[in-house]
Design a protein around this motif. Sequence first.
Motif, short mmCIF file in Angstrom:
data_model
loop_
_atom_site.label_atom_id
_atom_site.label_comp_id
_atom_site.label_asym_id
_atom_site.label_seq_id
_atom_site.Cartn_x
_atom_site.Cartn_y
_atom_site.Cartn_z
N TRP A 32 9.30 5.90 68.34
CA TRP A 32 9.70 7.04 69.16
C TRP A 32 8.45 7.79 69.60
O TRP A 32 7.53 8.00 68.81
CB TRP A 32 10.60 7.98 68.35
CG TRP A 32 11.93 7.37 68.00
CD1 TRP A 32 12.15 6.32 67.16
CD2 TRP A 32 13.19 7.78 68.49
NE1 TRP A 32 13.48 6.06 67.11
CE2 TRP A 32 14.15 6.94 67.91
CE3 TRP A 32 13.61 8.78 69.37
CZ2 TRP A 32 15.51 7.06 68.18
CZ3 TRP A 32 14.96 8.91 69.62
CH2 TRP A 32 15.89 8.05 69.04
N GLU A 33 8.42 8.18 70.87
CA GLU A 33 7.28 8.92 71.42
C GLU A 33 7.79 10.13 72.18
O GLU A 33 8.94 10.17 72.61
CB GLU A 33 6.46 8.01 72.35
CG GLU A 33 5.82 6.85 71.62
CD GLU A 33 5.12 5.89 72.56
OE1 GLU A 33 5.28 5.99 73.79
OE2 GLU A 33 4.40 5.01 72.04
N ILE A 34 6.90 11.08 72.39
CA ILE A 34 7.28 12.29 73.12
C ILE A 34 7.45 11.97 74.60
O ILE A 34 6.57 11.40 75.23
CB ILE A 34 6.22 13.40 72.94
CG1 ILE A 34 6.16 13.82 71.47
CG2 ILE A 34 6.52 14.59 73.84
CD1 ILE A 34 5.07 14.82 71.15
N THR A 43 11.83 22.93 80.31
CA THR A 43 11.53 21.54 80.00
C THR A 43 10.33 21.08 80.82
O THR A 43 10.29 21.27 82.03
CB THR A 43 12.75 20.64 80.30
OG1 THR A 43 13.86 21.11 79.53
CG2 THR A 43 12.47 19.20 79.93
N ILE A 44 9.36 20.48 80.12
CA ILE A 44 8.10 20.06 80.74
C ILE A 44 7.85 18.60 80.37
O ILE A 44 8.01 18.22 79.21
CB ILE A 44 6.93 20.92 80.21
CG1 ILE A 44 7.19 22.40 80.51
CG2 ILE A 44 5.60 20.46 80.76
CD1 ILE A 44 6.34 23.34 79.70
N SER A 45 7.43 17.79 81.32
CA SER A 45 7.13 16.38 81.01
C SER A 45 5.89 16.31 80.12
O SER A 45 5.04 17.20 80.13
CB SER A 45 6.91 15.58 82.29
OG SER A 45 5.64 15.84 82.82
N ILE A 119 15.32 13.12 69.68
CA ILE A 119 15.03 13.87 68.45
C ILE A 119 14.15 15.04 68.86
O ILE A 119 13.14 14.86 69.55
CB ILE A 119 14.30 13.01 67.41
CG1 ILE A 119 15.15 11.79 67.03
CG2 ILE A 119 13.96 13.84 66.17
CD1 ILE A 119 14.41 10.77 66.19
N LYS A 120 14.52 16.24 68.42
CA LYS A 120 13.74 17.43 68.76
C LYS A 120 13.05 17.97 67.52
O LYS A 120 13.69 18.20 66.49
CB LYS A 120 14.63 18.52 69.36
CG LYS A 120 15.21 18.13 70.70
CD LYS A 120 16.03 19.27 71.29
CE LYS A 120 16.54 18.91 72.66
NZ LYS A 120 17.27 20.02 73.28
N ILE A 121 11.71 18.15 67.64
CA ILE A 121 10.92 18.65 66.52
C ILE A 121 10.00 19.75 67.02
O ILE A 121 9.23 19.55 67.97
CB ILE A 121 10.06 17.51 65.89
CG1 ILE A 121 10.98 16.41 65.35
CG2 ILE A 121 9.14 18.07 64.81
CD1 ILE A 121 10.25 15.22 64.76
N ILE A 128 8.68 22.72 71.40
CA ILE A 128 9.55 21.69 70.80
C ILE A 128 9.26 20.38 71.51
O ILE A 128 9.37 20.27 72.72
CB ILE A 128 11.02 22.07 70.93
CG1 ILE A 128 11.29 23.37 70.16
CG2 ILE A 128 11.91 20.93 70.45
CD1 ILE A 128 12.68 23.94 70.36
N ALA A 129 8.89 19.37 70.72
CA ALA A 129 8.66 18.03 71.26
C ALA A 129 9.99 17.28 71.27
O ALA A 129 10.74 17.32 70.30
CB ALA A 129 7.65 17.28 70.42
N ILE A 130 10.25 16.59 72.39
CA ILE A 130 11.47 15.79 72.51
C ILE A 130 11.03 14.33 72.48
O ILE A 130 10.32 13.86 73.37
CB ILE A 130 12.22 16.12 73.80
CG1 ILE A 130 12.60 17.60 73.80
CG2 ILE A 130 13.45 15.22 73.94
CD1 ILE A 130 13.18 18.10 75.11
N PHE A 131 11.46 13.63 71.42
CA PHE A 131 11.10 12.23 71.22
C PHE A 131 12.22 11.34 71.72
O PHE A 131 13.39 11.63 71.52
CB PHE A 131 10.88 11.95 69.72
CG PHE A 131 9.65 12.58 69.15
CD1 PHE A 131 8.50 11.83 68.98
CD2 PHE A 131 9.64 13.91 68.76
CE1 PHE A 131 7.35 12.42 68.44
CE2 PHE A 131 8.51 14.50 68.22
CZ PHE A 131 7.37 13.75 68.06
#
Length: 134
Positions: A32-34, A43-45, A119-121, A128-131
């Motif tokens: 899994w990657e961001i 939301t930002i790429s 997955i949000k961390i 918050i990073a979205i994987f």
Amino acid sequence: MKKLLSIIILMLSLSCLLSACGSGKSSIVGTWEISQYEVSDETISADEISDYLGENAKEFNKYSIVFTKTGNVTLTRPDFCGGTTDIKLAYTVQDGQVELYDPDDTTDFELYPYEDGKIKIEIGGNVIAIFEKK
């Protein structure tokens, strides 16, 4: 005819039941990657994070998570000196959350939302990073 119909219904029911059994851990297995970030409800790429948070924020893109079939996980994170460090943990998946925990101390754990294949961390401040699975 009724017997044949009953057998078909039974087979379809079993098929649905068995496919649901494998949907927990097996769907999360892999790397899994961001893909994007949430910063202050925006939301930002992943490619644009440094435009919002400065040049060093590109280091956040070094985060990755590798889940195995055996319940182990490796969390790779940036050290902000050009490299990365790995953390070896264990995991479970249930009720729309991923639990990452220290296998030697199960009282040391974190829960993260897992829904819609993401997955949000929280990785710092209000970032918050979205994987997503690759």
